[in-house]
Design an enzyme around this catalytic site. Sequence first.
Site, PDB file in Angstrom:
ATOM      1  N   ASP A 180       0.842  -1.194   0.000  1.00  0.00           N
ATOM      2  CA  ASP A 180       0.000   0.000   0.000  1.00  0.00           C
ATOM      3  C   ASP A 180       0.881   1.250   0.000  1.00  0.00           C
ATOM      4  O   ASP A 180       1.806   1.349   0.810  1.00  0.00           O
ATOM      5  CB  ASP A 180      -0.855   0.045   1.276  1.00  0.00           C
ATOM      6  CG  ASP A 180      -2.095  -0.831   1.180  1.00  0.00           C
ATOM      7  OD1 ASP A 180      -2.239  -1.525   0.169  1.00  0.00           O
ATOM      8  OD2 ASP A 180      -2.896  -0.809   2.134  1.00  0.00           O
TER       9      ASP A 180
ATOM     10  N   LYS B 275      -8.086   0.805  -5.143  1.00  0.00           N
ATOM     11  CA  LYS B 275      -9.284   0.225  -4.516  1.00  0.00           C
ATOM     12  C   LYS B 275     -10.557   0.969  -4.892  1.00  0.00           C
ATOM     13  O   LYS B 275     -10.548   2.197  -5.015  1.00  0.00           O
ATOM     14  CB  LYS B 275      -9.145   0.276  -2.990  1.00  0.00           C
ATOM     15  CG  LYS B 275      -8.124  -0.698  -2.411  1.00  0.00           C
ATOM     16  CD  LYS B 275      -8.141  -0.603  -0.892  1.00  0.00           C
ATOM     17  CE  LYS B 275      -6.979  -1.310  -0.222  1.00  0.00           C
ATOM     18  NZ  LYS B 275      -7.037  -2.772  -0.302  1.00  0.00           N
TER      19      LYS B 275
ATOM     20  N   GLY C 125      -5.491  -3.030   8.674  1.00  0.00           N
ATOM     21  CA  GLY C 125      -5.160  -1.876   9.506  1.00  0.00           C
ATOM     22  C   GLY C 125      -4.944  -2.190  10.969  1.00  0.00           C
ATOM     23  O   GLY C 125      -4.859  -1.290  11.794  1.00  0.00           O
TER      24      GLY C 125
ATOM     25  N   GLY D 264      -3.316  -7.515   8.087  1.00  0.00           N
ATOM     26  CA  GLY D 264      -2.675  -7.671   9.394  1.00  0.00           C
ATOM     27  C   GLY D 264      -1.231  -8.127   9.343  1.00  0.00           C
ATOM     28  O   GLY D 264      -0.603  -8.348  10.376  1.00  0.00           O
TER      29      GLY D 264
ATOM     30  N   GLY E 143      -0.305  -3.708   3.911  1.00  0.00           N
ATOM     31  CA  GLY E 143      -0.910  -2.390   3.892  1.00  0.00           C
ATOM     32  C   GLY E 143      -0.156  -1.461   4.815  1.00  0.00           C
ATOM     33  O   GLY E 143       0.947  -0.995   4.503  1.00  0.00           O
ATOM     34  N   SER E 144      -0.722  -1.256   5.993  1.00  0.00           N
ATOM     35  CA  SER E 144      -0.135  -0.330   6.956  1.00  0.00           C
ATOM     36  C   SER E 144       1.227  -0.820   7.444  1.00  0.00           C
ATOM     37  O   SER E 144       2.011  -0.033   7.978  1.00  0.00           O
ATOM     38  CB  SER E 144      -1.087  -0.169   8.136  1.00  0.00           C
ATOM     39  OG  SER E 144      -2.426  -0.141   7.671  1.00  0.00           O
TER      40      SER E 144
END
Lengths: 297, 186
Positions: free
Chosen positions: A28, A85, A156, A217, A238-239
């Site tokens: 991301d 997205k 997230g 995650g 992602g994060s």
Amino acid sequence: MQLEELRFGTELLKRGFAKMQKGGVIMDVTTSEQAVIAEEAGAVAVMALQAVPADIRKMGGVARMADPKIIMEIIDSVTIPVMAKVRIGHYAEAQILEAIGVDMIDESEVLTPADEFHVEKVKFTVPFVCGARNLGEALRRIKEGAAMIRTKGEAGTGDVREAVRHMRLIGGTIRSLKGMNDDELMKVAREIEADYELVLECRDMQRLPVVNFAAGGIATPADASLMMQMGADGVFVGSGIFKPQNPELMATAIVEAVNNYDNPEKLVEISTGLGDPMKGIDAGTLKEGEILQTRGW
Amino acid sequence: MVAFQGDVSEHVHAMERALGSEGSVVAVRSMGTVPDCDGIVLPGGESTTISRHLARTGVGDEIQVAARSGVPIMATCAGLIVISKEIVEETRFEPLRLLNVRVMRNAFGSQRESFEADLKVEGFDSPYRAVFIRAPAIVGWHDDVDILARIEDMAVAVRQENLMGLAFHPELTGDLRFHEIFLDMI
């Protein structure tokens, strides 16, 4: 060779694109600078976003498709594929992303859903990736035209538990199909609300008929290794890349971990001295309205 | 089979079918295996990613040595980019500089422009259905490179002695004619 003899947007091309991502990490990013860091680290693709899932959680409000300006800047800054997205069911957002020229569209539960039904993905030339928690959900998305599945996990949070649970559930259900006859498969297809032919294909192939990445995650090289050992074809992070202390180090380490997922000695080296990973949230403490994975059906 | 990233299992499967019982396919993810191989395949995937792994692990150097000693190499899509001498506007990584061609990445555009086409191939008596996924194309070449197939003025299948470079994916269609050429080179 005349250009009109060419065929575009076939299922082979869509699923084939996803196959080229195998063994890779999709990261991301929210800016072109981050996209360059991801590419340098060895990411196979980037996911262009307005905000990473951890920040979407914090900000609240309605989460939508990113501003086309951000996406176009990211496309111009890297040579690897760029994904973006759309909200579940929001086919207008998907049409806009296709017109921009993104390489793959993620119909994602991380954004606020626009409809209880999902986008009819077979109508698009650009391939889609969709989230799933179990085999029924995965096969419904594939039936709609998804060329790739990612287990949802809980985006997230930096907590890998839900990603593990979803991967186990899909793998376990596929294993349980082994040895079933056609009548029994029909019963399963009805129970999990999935297309019979696709259930049959899963029994025979002993895997999903499309590429399956893990997501939601993954925050450390060990998390990436765990998901690969459980049978993921690759991982979305992602994060977990740009929330840690040192994104460059973490990004490279996760790429290396996917490549050496079955080599603990190498993973020691890879995991050492990376600084703090993202702080994260225990996925078990989320309240009902905060859970993203239950969006979609 | 260079197995860092990409559609490795599809390539392994296609090569095993082409081989029958006459050999085996091994996955290469670290140094030490390439010197024992009779042929090397570089699969499709992301060329930037595969290049980084080749450089980090030293496998890239091993492939250069093997190729120069005459070991046949089949390189498809990202693999073609990786073994080329020169890449148009590429500064992010160094290719292996084996195949005397100038290659353009994403020559046809993004995934939206990916396509299937029936190619006319030099030496084949019927068209070859080729799958181009964010494919590169060869825009310049040296005299020692034989062009096997073209799209407009660009080359998409080439051969230079022991090296075969394909811009498309012979591992995705079940038509093994390019695999057979490769195995004949061994």
